[in-house]
Design a protein around this motif. Structure first.
Motif, short mmCIF file in Angstrom:
data_model
loop_
_atom_site.label_atom_id
_atom_site.label_comp_id
_atom_site.label_asym_id
_atom_site.label_seq_id
_atom_site.Cartn_x
_atom_site.Cartn_y
_atom_site.Cartn_z
N GLU A 297 29.46 41.52 40.12
CA GLU A 297 28.19 40.94 40.49
C GLU A 297 27.69 39.92 39.46
O GLU A 297 27.21 38.85 39.82
N ASP A 298 27.84 40.24 38.17
CA ASP A 298 27.23 39.42 37.13
C ASP A 298 28.06 38.19 36.77
O ASP A 298 27.51 37.15 36.41
N ASP A 299 29.37 38.31 36.85
CA ASP A 299 30.24 37.19 36.48
C ASP A 299 31.45 37.18 37.41
O ASP A 299 32.58 37.50 37.00
N PRO A 300 31.24 36.83 38.67
CA PRO A 300 32.36 36.91 39.63
C PRO A 300 33.52 36.00 39.31
O PRO A 300 34.66 36.30 39.67
N ARG A 301 33.27 34.88 38.63
CA ARG A 301 34.40 34.02 38.24
C ARG A 301 35.34 34.77 37.29
O ARG A 301 36.56 34.74 37.44
N ARG B 172 39.38 36.42 37.88
CA ARG B 172 40.52 36.13 37.01
C ARG B 172 41.08 37.39 36.32
O ARG B 172 42.13 37.32 35.69
N ASP B 173 40.39 38.50 36.45
CA ASP B 173 40.75 39.71 35.72
C ASP B 173 41.82 40.48 36.49
O ASP B 173 41.53 41.16 37.48
N ARG B 174 43.04 40.40 36.02
CA ARG B 174 44.14 41.06 36.73
C ARG B 174 44.02 42.58 36.66
O ARG B 174 44.38 43.28 37.61
N GLN B 175 43.54 43.09 35.54
CA GLN B 175 43.37 44.54 35.44
C GLN B 175 42.34 45.03 36.44
O GLN B 175 42.53 46.08 37.07
N LEU B 176 41.27 44.30 36.61
CA LEU B 176 40.28 44.66 37.62
C LEU B 176 40.90 44.63 39.01
O LEU B 176 40.74 45.57 39.80
N ALA C 83 41.82 41.99 49.73
CA ALA C 83 41.04 40.97 50.44
C ALA C 83 39.56 41.31 50.45
O ALA C 83 38.70 40.43 50.28
N LEU C 84 39.23 42.59 50.66
CA LEU C 84 37.82 42.99 50.66
C LEU C 84 37.20 42.77 49.29
O LEU C 84 36.07 42.26 49.18
N LEU C 85 37.91 43.12 48.25
CA LEU C 85 37.40 42.92 46.90
C LEU C 85 37.24 41.44 46.59
O LEU C 85 36.21 41.00 46.06
N ALA C 86 38.25 40.65 46.96
CA ALA C 86 38.18 39.21 46.71
C ALA C 86 37.01 38.58 47.45
O ALA C 86 36.33 37.69 46.91
N ASP C 87 36.73 39.06 48.65
CA ASP C 87 35.63 38.47 49.42
C ASP C 87 34.27 38.91 48.89
O ASP C 87 33.30 38.14 48.95
N GLN C 88 34.16 40.13 48.38
CA GLN C 88 32.90 40.51 47.74
C GLN C 88 32.67 39.67 46.49
O GLN C 88 31.56 39.19 46.24
N ILE C 89 33.70 39.48 45.71
CA ILE C 89 33.60 38.62 44.53
C ILE C 89 33.21 37.20 44.95
O ILE C 89 32.35 36.56 44.33
N GLU C 90 33.81 36.72 46.02
CA GLU C 90 33.52 35.37 46.49
C GLU C 90 32.08 35.23 46.97
O GLU C 90 31.43 34.20 46.74
N PRO D 253 23.53 36.20 42.58
CA PRO D 253 24.57 36.78 43.45
C PRO D 253 24.07 37.21 44.81
O PRO D 253 24.80 37.09 45.80
N LYS D 254 22.83 37.70 44.90
CA LYS D 254 22.33 38.20 46.18
C LYS D 254 21.25 37.26 46.72
O LYS D 254 20.18 37.69 47.15
N ARG D 255 21.60 35.98 46.74
CA ARG D 255 20.65 34.98 47.21
C ARG D 255 20.29 35.20 48.68
O ARG D 255 19.19 34.87 49.12
N GLY D 256 21.25 35.70 49.47
CA GLY D 256 20.95 35.94 50.88
C GLY D 256 19.82 36.93 51.06
O GLY D 256 18.93 36.73 51.89
N LEU D 257 19.84 38.00 50.29
CA LEU D 257 18.77 38.98 50.36
C LEU D 257 17.47 38.39 49.83
O LEU D 257 16.40 38.59 50.43
N ALA D 258 17.53 37.66 48.72
CA ALA D 258 16.33 37.02 48.18
C ALA D 258 15.69 36.12 49.22
O ALA D 258 14.46 36.13 49.40
#
Length: 863
Positions: A167-171, A175-179, A414-421, A511-516
């Motif tokens: 949420e705080d640093d999706p970029r 890039r975090d392969r371990q994550l 894919a789900l994780l990548a899209d949440q990050i996106e 990150p949650k601009r849609g909700l805001a």
């Protein structure tokens, strides 16, 4: 008949279905039986409860009859035996057996059976953790069950860091392969949010038990890469009582953007803490299993491309899973996106659990199990048939849960990548993506809803703020919902306005601009886009919560800021010592303050403009109230005149949401109805009668009518809606003719101010559902508010297609709220708007408070 819109037929991907089907069918299923003795025909199938059903105007609220907390015997104290790592196990308190629990008749687990079952599972399996996520309205525990492989404390901390990084640093997260390789996929299942839709709880407990006790390698590996969260019953009070609503009479699945109820706040906090990539909300009963995604209109603040490319294939997988059960009743699902017309089953408002969840990064689905067992069926069908149906429903709930787990596991990357996106787009301030026709089978122009996000919102401090208490409430609400708010450390200029130090900034690069945006924007008039809507189509904390909120379309503030965890205090006594104090009733907090001072025995006066005067001798009491409620007292004009104000006593034939708000405002409220009054209820100490639901003057017997007539001769009346208007006409209170708008019209409306107890100092916006307006105003009746020339700001309001009446054009310029003293001598206020609707439009609560104070003082009780 199923109606298809746009593109080729929406058909399943065979490869996806095969993979999910293999996972989902491994369930103990109720044996397929005979066709039901009274099958539910598609044309007669139940649908979601109408958003503002007739019961709101016909059934008056009553007091809760029991308190669950008093029934509990403690076995443990809901304290986890481990504070870090997994399992995080809690010895749950066990409630005494309740033979009246409505689940028992259906062969389902009663609420008192849930804690023992979960305690047993925790003792048997280190995969199961149970925590108490909160308490219900009546004090019952809300359980959060987590099923995952055991984790050392260091692993749990790493998972927490990764979740925050997403949420705080999706970029960086991308890039975090371990994550990417090690993050446990979080999936959340919510059950029984409607109390008389039971089987989501039982399906969840079945799946939890299977996962906890399975010895196969596939389950072990699944839990090593997943965290599965279950709020097994979101509405225990309703489960026990067999009611859709909670103990306060609220539909929790309409409350998420408002979060007025403890049950919705609890799942909000679970959702934010777990950050699921996918979630299901288990409901019932629609005759055919219903599985979202929904029809248009789709919420315009979604990044819908990231949602629909998972929601549709996951729905198809769940459909295949229920078909594999072998029940004739589960051969096919209804997927609204595929099968229904726009507006039939939409995902527009953020009041429903899945729609709200989507703003937090989840792919959300409502699932409606098929076979009706509640309400009329509960009372009329044989127990054997009810249990057969509930068995099928439990199978469906469990199958959809297992299929969703399978989809989340096989598509975790894919789900994780899209949440990050999703969160990356928010931080970057990127525009929503254009979704082409056929993006998923059947996606077409009717599905395309987008918006342009503003650059920032500002909630001013100082003289630019209409109500500091309302501003603080709004800021705290945003923060509680995980919207980032910052406070300016210096004055600044933005979009042509100067703002003082301490003003709040909602930078929309977050990150949650849609909700805001869903919370703060005005909304959109969608009347011309779809022929009908299921529930509310307009809402706006920015316009209806009483705070001044400014929008900057293009510019961001250039000022040092600090993050906000809680809004700054706003209360105070701003007057020299020795001066009488004045309180302007502009907000519900001001109403609470008046009632708190009256409860403390302070002698108050109400001036003609509605200002409340507090004697200088009560300064200490005023200071305490100001600090607690955030209200501000100023110096009263000299000399301080006005009518003496005593604590009003209300007799209220109102809906449950109105009863909740009236009591929250501090009023002494006695629930009544036609039946209660006909049974001899004594109105002799009542000052004001509030009528909006369940009271018919014509239906009163002679003794009750005499009591009401005596009250009308000495006291006041406040009415809302069609039931209130009918009471006014039948009782001859005010000479004013009520005209009804279309019954499903709803939304945010513009109003023009007048005078009187409601119009003075009122907001320029209001809320309507089944709006009314008043014509032919007689002597002594004035319009406190009128609908603007173009009334609808956001929502859905069209004329009746048969005769062209009831639309916003007819309401243009007409009286929305009227007040006056009628021929009986009764001071009355009639609302054609909805100032208390579902406890949402908080900036309108003061209108009701002022109306009550005025009606109670204009004709004080005879002593």
């Amino acid at each position: 008949m199923h109606v298809h819109f746009g593109g080729a037929a929406r058909v399943p991907n065979p490869r996806v279905l095969a993979a999910l089907l293999a996972f989902a069918v491994a369930l103990p299923a109720t044996p397929a039986g005979a066709v039901p003795t009274d099958p539910v025909a598609p044309s007669d199938r139940a649908t979601r409860e109408p958003g503002n059903g007739p019961e709101r105007n016909e059934v008056a609220a009553t007091d809760p009859l029991l308190t669950a907390g008093a029934m509990a015997r403690t076995q443990g104290h809901n304290q986890p035996t481990k504070t870090a790592g997994y399992p995080k196990q809690t010895k749950l308190r066990v409630y005494p057996e309740d033979p009246t629990d409505r689940a028992i008749k259906l062969g389902l687990v009663p609420y008192h059976g849930i804690a023992p079952a979960l305690n047993d599972l925790q003792a048997r399996s280190d995969r199961v953790s149970v925590e108490v996520a909160g308490q219900s309205t009546l004090g019952r525990d809300l359980y959060l069950v987590t099923v995952t492989a055991p984790e050392h404390v260091s692993e749990t901390r790493r998972q927490d860091r990764w979740r925050q990084l997403i949420e705080d640093d999706p970029r960086a997260a991308a890039r975090d392969r371990q994550l990417r390789d090690g993050y446990k996929t979080p999936v959340w299942f919510n059950g029984n949010i409607h109390g008389d839709e039971w089987e989501g709880t039982d399906g969840a407990l079945r799946v939890i038990t299977q996962l906890a006790t399975a010895t196969d390698t596939a389950t072990r590996r699944l839990l090593e890469r997943s965290r599965l969260y279950f709020t097994v019953t979101n509405n225990p009070d309703g489960r026990v009582a067999g009611t859709r609503v909670n103990g306060a009479g609220f539909d929790i699945n309409r409350d998420h953007i408002t979060s007025s109820q403890p049950e919705s706040r609890a799942v909000r906090d679970v959702l934010i803490a777990t950050q699921p990539v996918l979630m299901l909300d288990e409901h019932g009963y629609t005759g055919t299993t219903l599985i979202e995604p929904s029809t248009a209109p789709h919420g315009q603040n979604y990044d819908y491309d990231l949602y629909i490319r998972h929601a549709y294939p996951n729905a198809l997988g769940m459909e295949a899973a229920i078909a594999a059960l072998g029940h004739p009743e589960t051969a096919r699902a209804n997927i609204p996106f595929r099968d229904d017309a726009p507006g039939d089953w939409d995902d527009w408002p953020p009041i429903f659990t899945p729609m709200y969840s989507m703003y937090h990064g989840a792919v959300g689905h409502t699932v409606e199990v098929p076979m009706q067992v509640n309400r009329g069926s509960y009372n009329s069908l044989p127990v054997e048939e009810l249990r057969r149906r509930s068995g099928i429903n439990t199978d469906v709930a469990a199958a959809t849960i297992r299929a969703a787990i399978g989809y989340a596991d096989s598509h975790r990357a894919a789900l994780l990548a899209d949440q990050i996106e999703l969160f990356r787009r928010g931080w970057a301030g990127e525009a929503q993506r254009y979704i082409p026709d056929g993006y998923v089978p059947g996606f077409g122009p009717e599905d395309r809803y987008t918006t342009q996000f503003p650059r920032a919102y500002v909630i001013p401090a100082g003289d630019g703020q209409r109500s500091p208490a309302a501003a603080a409430r709004l800021v705290d609400h945003l923060v509680a919902h995980d919207v980032r708010v910052r406070r300016a450390k210096a004055p600044f200029k933005l979009a042509g306005h100067w703002y003082p130090t301490g003003s709040y900034v909602v930078d929309m690069h977050q990150p949650k601009r849609g909700l805001a945006n869903a919370v703060l924007e005005a909304g959109r008039d969608i009347s011309a886009l779809v022929p009908q809507m299921y529930d509310i189509s307009g809402w706006s904390h920015g316009l209806l919560w009483g705070a001044t909120v400014h929008t900057s379309r293009r510019e961001s503030p250039r000022v040092p800021t600090t993050p906000v965890a809680v809004a700054s205090p706003t209360g105070g006594v701003l007057a020299p010592y020795g001066r009488d104090l004045a309180l302007t009733v502009d907000d519900g907090k001001d109403v609470q303050a008046v009632n708190a001072l009256l409860d403390a025995g302070v002698a108050l006066r109400r001036q003609d403009d509605g200002t409340i005067v507090v004697p200088a001798s009560a300064r200490r009491s005023a200071s305490e109230v100001a600090e607690r409620l955030g209200v501000r007292f100023t110096a009263a004009r000299w000399p301080a005149r006005g009518e003496a104000l005593t604590k009003p006593v209300l007799a209220a034939a109102v809906a449950a949401d109105e009863l909740f708000v009236l009591r929250d405002l501090g009023f002494d409220v006695r629930p009544v109805s036609t039946a209660v009054l006909n049974a001899g209820y004594d109105l002799s100490d009542v000052d004001t009668l509030f009528v909006s639901s369940g009271l018919s003057y014509a239906g009163l017997n002679a003794a009750a009518k005499s009591q009401v007539d005596a009250l009308l001769a000495r006291g006041g009346v406040v009415t809302r809606g069609a039931t209130g208007a009918r009471f006014n006409a039948d009782a001859g209170v005010l000479p004013a003719r009520a005209v009804a708008g279309r019954s499903d019209a709803n939304g945010v409306v513009s109003v023009t101010g007048g005078g009187g107890p409601v119009g003075t100092g009122a907001l320029p916006h209001s809320f309507v559902y089944a709006p009314l307006w008043f014509t032919d105003l007689g002597a002594g009746v004035t319009a406190d508010q009128r609908y603007a020339a173009t009334p609808l700001v956001a929502g859905h309001w069209i004329a009746d297609p048969d005769d062209g009446t009831g639309g916003p054009t007819d309401a243009s310029g007409q009286a929305a709220v009227v007040s006056g003293v009628g021929p009986r001598g009764t001071a009355a206020v009639l609302f054609g708007t909805e100032p208390l609707f579902r406890a949402h439009p908080k900036g309108l609560f003061a209108q009701v408070g002022r109306a009550i104070f005025w009606t109670a003082t204009h004709n004080p009780p005879v002593t």
